[in-house]
Motif scaffolding. Sequence first.
Motif, mmCIF file in Angstrom:
data_model
loop_
_atom_site.group_PDB
_atom_site.id
_atom_site.type_symbol
_atom_site.label_atom_id
_atom_site.label_comp_id
_atom_site.label_asym_id
_atom_site.label_seq_id
_atom_site.Cartn_x
_atom_site.Cartn_y
_atom_site.Cartn_z
ATOM 1 N N LEU A 8 14.869 -1.904 0.181
ATOM 2 C CA LEU A 8 14.406 -2.984 -0.332
ATOM 3 C C LEU A 8 14.299 -4.158 0.908
ATOM 4 N N TYR A 9 13.026 -4.567 1.241
ATOM 5 C CA TYR A 9 12.765 -5.371 2.115
ATOM 6 C C TYR A 9 12.694 -6.830 1.931
ATOM 7 N N LEU A 10 13.340 -7.546 2.902
ATOM 8 C CA LEU A 10 13.073 -9.255 2.954
ATOM 9 C C LEU A 10 12.319 -9.661 4.076
ATOM 10 N N LEU A 11 10.998 -10.171 3.984
ATOM 11 C CA LEU A 11 10.447 -10.463 5.163
ATOM 12 C C LEU A 11 10.114 -11.764 5.112
ATOM 13 N N TYR B 270 0.943 -1.018 0.175
ATOM 14 C CA TYR B 270 0.048 0.052 -0.052
ATOM 15 C C TYR B 270 0.785 1.247 -0.129
ATOM 16 N N LEU B 271 0.366 2.307 -0.756
ATOM 17 C CA LEU B 271 1.183 3.719 -0.686
ATOM 18 C C LEU B 271 0.702 4.289 0.476
ATOM 19 N N ASP B 272 -0.463 4.636 0.671
ATOM 20 C CA ASP B 272 -0.690 5.978 1.808
ATOM 21 C C ASP B 272 -0.537 5.180 3.127
ATOM 22 N N SER B 273 -0.833 4.249 3.350
ATOM 23 C CA SER B 273 -0.685 3.476 4.736
ATOM 24 C C SER B 273 0.632 2.793 4.909
ATOM 25 N N GLU B 274 1.624 2.892 4.115
ATOM 26 C CA GLU B 274 3.005 2.704 3.835
ATOM 27 C C GLU B 274 3.204 1.222 4.608
ATOM 28 N N PHE C 107 3.258 -5.297 7.951
ATOM 29 C CA PHE C 107 4.489 -4.932 8.178
ATOM 30 C C PHE C 107 4.619 -3.225 7.829
ATOM 31 N N ALA C 108 4.875 -2.559 8.854
ATOM 32 C CA ALA C 108 4.636 -1.046 8.809
ATOM 33 C C ALA C 108 6.203 -0.581 8.075
ATOM 34 N N ALA C 109 6.165 -0.148 7.156
ATOM 35 C CA ALA C 109 7.575 0.286 6.339
ATOM 36 C C ALA C 109 7.737 1.629 6.716
ATOM 37 N N ASN C 110 6.976 2.723 6.946
ATOM 38 C CA ASN C 110 7.177 4.132 7.263
ATOM 39 C C ASN C 110 7.616 4.707 5.562
ATOM 40 N N GLU C 111 7.373 4.047 4.700
ATOM 41 C CA GLU C 111 7.439 4.491 3.259
ATOM 42 C C GLU C 111 6.448 3.953 2.122
ATOM 43 N N ASN C 112 6.156 4.455 1.472
ATOM 44 C CA ASN C 112 5.286 4.003 0.242
ATOM 45 C C ASN C 112 5.801 2.798 -0.244
ATOM 46 N N ILE C 113 4.888 1.600 -0.204
ATOM 47 C CA ILE C 113 5.493 0.391 -0.818
ATOM 48 C C ILE C 113 5.057 0.333 -2.306
ATOM 49 N N ARG C 114 5.877 0.132 -3.299
ATOM 50 C CA ARG C 114 5.488 0.381 -4.742
ATOM 51 C C ARG C 114 5.402 -0.881 -5.369
ATOM 52 N N ALA C 115 6.154 -2.123 -4.606
ATOM 53 C CA ALA C 115 6.001 -3.523 -5.243
ATOM 54 C C ALA C 115 6.210 -4.520 -4.248
ATOM 55 N N VAL C 116 5.368 -5.753 -4.377
ATOM 56 C CA VAL C 116 5.705 -6.701 -3.380
ATOM 57 C C VAL C 116 5.981 -8.224 -4.457
ATOM 58 N N ASP D 98 8.407 -15.564 -2.795
ATOM 59 C CA ASP D 98 9.065 -16.668 -3.261
ATOM 60 C C ASP D 98 8.478 -17.975 -2.841
ATOM 61 N N GLU D 99 7.770 -18.708 -3.910
ATOM 62 C CA GLU D 99 6.914 -19.813 -3.251
ATOM 63 C C GLU D 99 7.658 -20.935 -2.521
ATOM 64 N N SER D 100 8.761 -21.302 -2.865
ATOM 65 C CA SER D 100 9.507 -22.124 -2.220
ATOM 66 C C SER D 100 9.727 -21.838 -0.686
ATOM 67 N N SER D 101 9.969 -20.768 -0.292
ATOM 68 C CA SER D 101 10.464 -20.452 1.009
ATOM 69 C C SER D 101 9.313 -19.504 1.746
ATOM 70 N N ASN D 102 8.503 -19.252 0.919
ATOM 71 C CA ASN D 102 7.225 -18.450 1.464
ATOM 72 C C ASN D 102 7.864 -16.872 2.027
ATOM 73 N N ARG D 103 8.930 -16.616 1.633
ATOM 74 C CA ARG D 103 9.556 -15.220 2.141
ATOM 75 C C ARG D 103 8.933 -14.204 0.935
ATOM 76 N N VAL D 104 8.821 -12.835 1.490
ATOM 77 C CA VAL D 104 8.456 -11.913 0.688
ATOM 78 C C VAL D 104 9.441 -10.748 0.663
ATOM 79 N N ALA D 105 9.291 -10.247 -0.840
ATOM 80 C CA ALA D 105 10.317 -9.173 -0.758
ATOM 81 C C ALA D 105 9.206 -7.974 -1.197
ATOM 82 N N ALA D 106 9.652 -6.727 -0.566
ATOM 83 C CA ALA D 106 8.948 -5.420 -0.955
ATOM 84 C C ALA D 106 9.783 -4.162 -0.965
ATOM 85 N N VAL D 107 9.614 -3.513 -2.061
ATOM 86 C CA VAL D 107 10.581 -2.258 -2.223
ATOM 87 C C VAL D 107 9.586 -0.942 -1.988
ATOM 88 N N GLY D 108 10.171 -0.277 -1.108
ATOM 89 C CA GLY D 108 9.578 1.263 -1.092
ATOM 90 C C GLY D 108 10.300 2.276 -1.833
#
Length: 375
Positions: free
Chosen positions: A219-222, A171-175, A193-202, A205-215
Amino acid sequence: MKRFVALGIIALLAVALLSLPASALAGTIIWQEDIGTNNLEATAVLDDQLIITSSSGEVYSRSSIDGSADWLSSSNSLTVLSVDIDEDFIAAGDSSDRVVRYDRSGGTDWTRDLDSFVHGLAIGDSAIIAATSSGDMHALAKQDGSTLDQVDQTGRARSAAANGDDYYVGYLDSEEVVQYQFAAGSLSQSNAFAANENIRAVAVDESSNRVAAVGEETLYLLDSDLSLIDDADLSEFGSPFARDITFDEDFIGVAADDSLFVFTVGGDVNFAYEETFSSSAQGLTDDGEAFYVALNNGDFAAIDMGKVSVDNPNPTAGNFVSPVSLSVDVSDRHPAADTDVTFEGDGSTIEQTTITGSQTATVDWPYDESQAATW
């Protein structure tokens, strides 16, 4: 100077040394094609079929092997903003507030009108999730597009990804990045996950079920519950405007400004290399072998990830000599000289060295014969 990090887990018979070929070149453009229209947007890939969308309403099907044309469908919308593909069909979201389902041959199965721009779209096990710029989350039936459930969320959704019936929305506004779960016909929020910046893409990875997000700056690894594992500061690259992201176990790719930024993923995130284009990078996906980048000028490029795997042909104890000599030719890689190479195993660094052109790097490899070789 571009940078490159090579990862390795080496398995070797005692009677021979392993010489890795330079056939897979990380950052090398495999092919590049002009789609025929400017302002490409989103992309997805499955079974050698690439789907590319544009700001003028087109949905293209291309071969991921060589970029050759398959079919073209026009949705007559302003912009096809999002797309996903599974074994049976393709789903696309557009700026006419719609989700359109296509069959794999380009025929239209159904169209569903929603409340706002469909920026985030993902196909899960039980539903198609459409996240709109008004903040609403729609769970749609795959067969006819009917509403299974709907959740109202404050803030504009910008991107969505799915793994099974776990859905992740940026989400952009709720960051924030929000995880939703669909079960028993109901869609519910489970983590955020509160990033405190606009999240532009998520991406997930299906094998590890980990999430990548970029603001905007990071760049966040979750983890699967959206707890933070590691992050990378993008400001060192001039805070490029990120438009898309993809995640394939070992690599995270970020399309930003006129570049593809690639990061290696283990227990943390490390910058690997950058590929620069003549136009802004809009859409990005991967199939585990290559990155596929949609450019604003209408070009579409396939970029080799540089993965090479060699399995030990005789995994029996006592078959190893140490040190192991690796013949690594970087003369055609990016960069062509002074390449920093890091050999890793079990998440720990064995040796880091700098090689120029064709040179042999020797490392003392302490791992057992059951492991395979990748770099």
